[in-house]
Scaffold this motif. Structure first.
Motif, short mmCIF file in Angstrom:
data_model
loop_
_atom_site.label_atom_id
_atom_site.label_comp_id
_atom_site.label_asym_id
_atom_site.label_seq_id
_atom_site.Cartn_x
_atom_site.Cartn_y
_atom_site.Cartn_z
N GLU A 111 0.84 -1.19 0.00
CA GLU A 111 0.00 0.00 0.00
C GLU A 111 0.87 1.24 0.00
O GLU A 111 1.76 1.39 0.82
CB GLU A 111 -0.91 0.01 1.22
N VAL A 112 0.60 2.11 -0.94
CA VAL A 112 1.33 3.36 -1.05
C VAL A 112 0.40 4.46 -0.57
O VAL A 112 -0.75 4.51 -0.99
CB VAL A 112 1.75 3.61 -2.52
N PRO A 113 0.87 5.32 0.32
CA PRO A 113 -0.02 6.39 0.78
C PRO A 113 -0.44 7.28 -0.38
O PRO A 113 0.34 7.56 -1.28
CB PRO A 113 0.81 7.17 1.80
N ALA A 114 -1.70 7.69 -0.34
CA ALA A 114 -2.24 8.49 -1.43
C ALA A 114 -1.62 9.87 -1.45
O ALA A 114 -1.34 10.46 -0.42
CB ALA A 114 -3.76 8.61 -1.27
N ARG A 115 -1.40 10.35 -2.66
CA ARG A 115 -0.93 11.72 -2.80
C ARG A 115 -2.10 12.66 -2.57
O ARG A 115 -3.21 12.22 -2.32
CB ARG A 115 -0.40 11.95 -4.21
N ARG A 116 -1.85 13.91 -2.71
CA ARG A 116 -2.95 14.88 -2.64
C ARG A 116 -3.94 14.57 -3.74
O ARG A 116 -3.60 14.00 -4.76
CB ARG A 116 -2.41 16.29 -2.86
N HIS A 117 -5.15 15.02 -3.56
CA HIS A 117 -6.14 14.85 -4.61
C HIS A 117 -5.69 15.64 -5.83
O HIS A 117 -5.15 16.73 -5.70
CB HIS A 117 -7.50 15.36 -4.15
N PRO A 118 -5.93 15.11 -7.01
CA PRO A 118 -5.52 15.87 -8.19
C PRO A 118 -6.29 17.17 -8.36
O PRO A 118 -5.81 18.09 -8.98
CB PRO A 118 -5.80 14.93 -9.34
N MET A 119 -7.49 17.23 -7.78
CA MET A 119 -8.29 18.45 -7.87
C MET A 119 -8.75 18.85 -6.47
O MET A 119 -9.03 17.98 -5.66
CB MET A 119 -9.54 18.21 -8.72
N PRO A 120 -8.86 20.14 -6.22
CA PRO A 120 -9.43 20.57 -4.94
C PRO A 120 -10.90 20.15 -4.85
O PRO A 120 -11.57 19.93 -5.87
CB PRO A 120 -9.31 22.09 -4.98
#
Length: 183
Positions: A61-70
């Protein structure tokens, strides 16, 4: 040499269920109680570190990056997709009603035109929401070297002015002693 090969082949032949179960349990260094082999806590079981040596997770499991959109932009995009989907369904129904000669063809065409306007508005809403969000939150400004230099000069100037004001106050409190005469 030939008898070794035959013996090895004969020993490896098992039923498919035993073969798969045996391999998976041998991989973990234990056998289930119903197969009668060594199990946890029995003789011949490797130590805990040796037992987990072959363990490899199926995925990492790789931690999620920021959402691509606000979030506001994503909400506007979801609204736009829903409106566009409804518009396409209405266009398809209008086309099929026209082919069938149904009385619903004309109302569906009119609602399709209205939905097209709404879908266009929804797409423009996504664009405007994205622009507004970028203007409010998206700009990360780092002062350039010239801005830093100007700010440094301004601070030094204010420091000199404050020091001059303090000196004048000090002279005034002393009663004018130390002032130059104007003669």
């Amino acid at each position: 040499m030939g008898s070794d090969t035959v013996m090895g082949t004969a020993e490896r032949r098992e039923s498919p269920e035993e073969s798969v179960a045996g391999r998976s349990q041998a991989r973990w260094g234990r056998r289930s109680p119903d197969h009668g082999g060594p199990g946890p806590g029995r003789a011949g079981e490797p130590a805990g570190d040796e037992q987990r040596q072959d363990y490899r997770p199926l995925w990492v499991e790789v931690p999620a990056r920021r959402h691509p959109m606000p979030d506001p932009v994503r909400a506007a995009a979801v609204r736009a997709v829903l409106v566009i989907a409804v518009t396409l369904i209405q266009a398809m129904v209008a086309f099929l009603c026209t082919l069938a000669g149904s009385w619903l063809a004309f109302p569906m065409v009119i609602s399709g035109v209205v939905s097209t306007v709404a879908a266009t508005w929804a797409v423009v809403d996504v664009w405007v929401t994205r622009q507004v969000w970028s203007q409010r939150y998206g700009v990360v400004s780092e002062p350039s070297s010239t801005a830093r230099a100007l700010r440094r000069e301004r601070r030094a100037h204010h420091r000199r002015e404050r020091a001059a004001l303090r000196d004048q106050e000090r002279i005034r409190r002393r009663g004018g002693a130390g002032q130059l005469s104007h003669s």
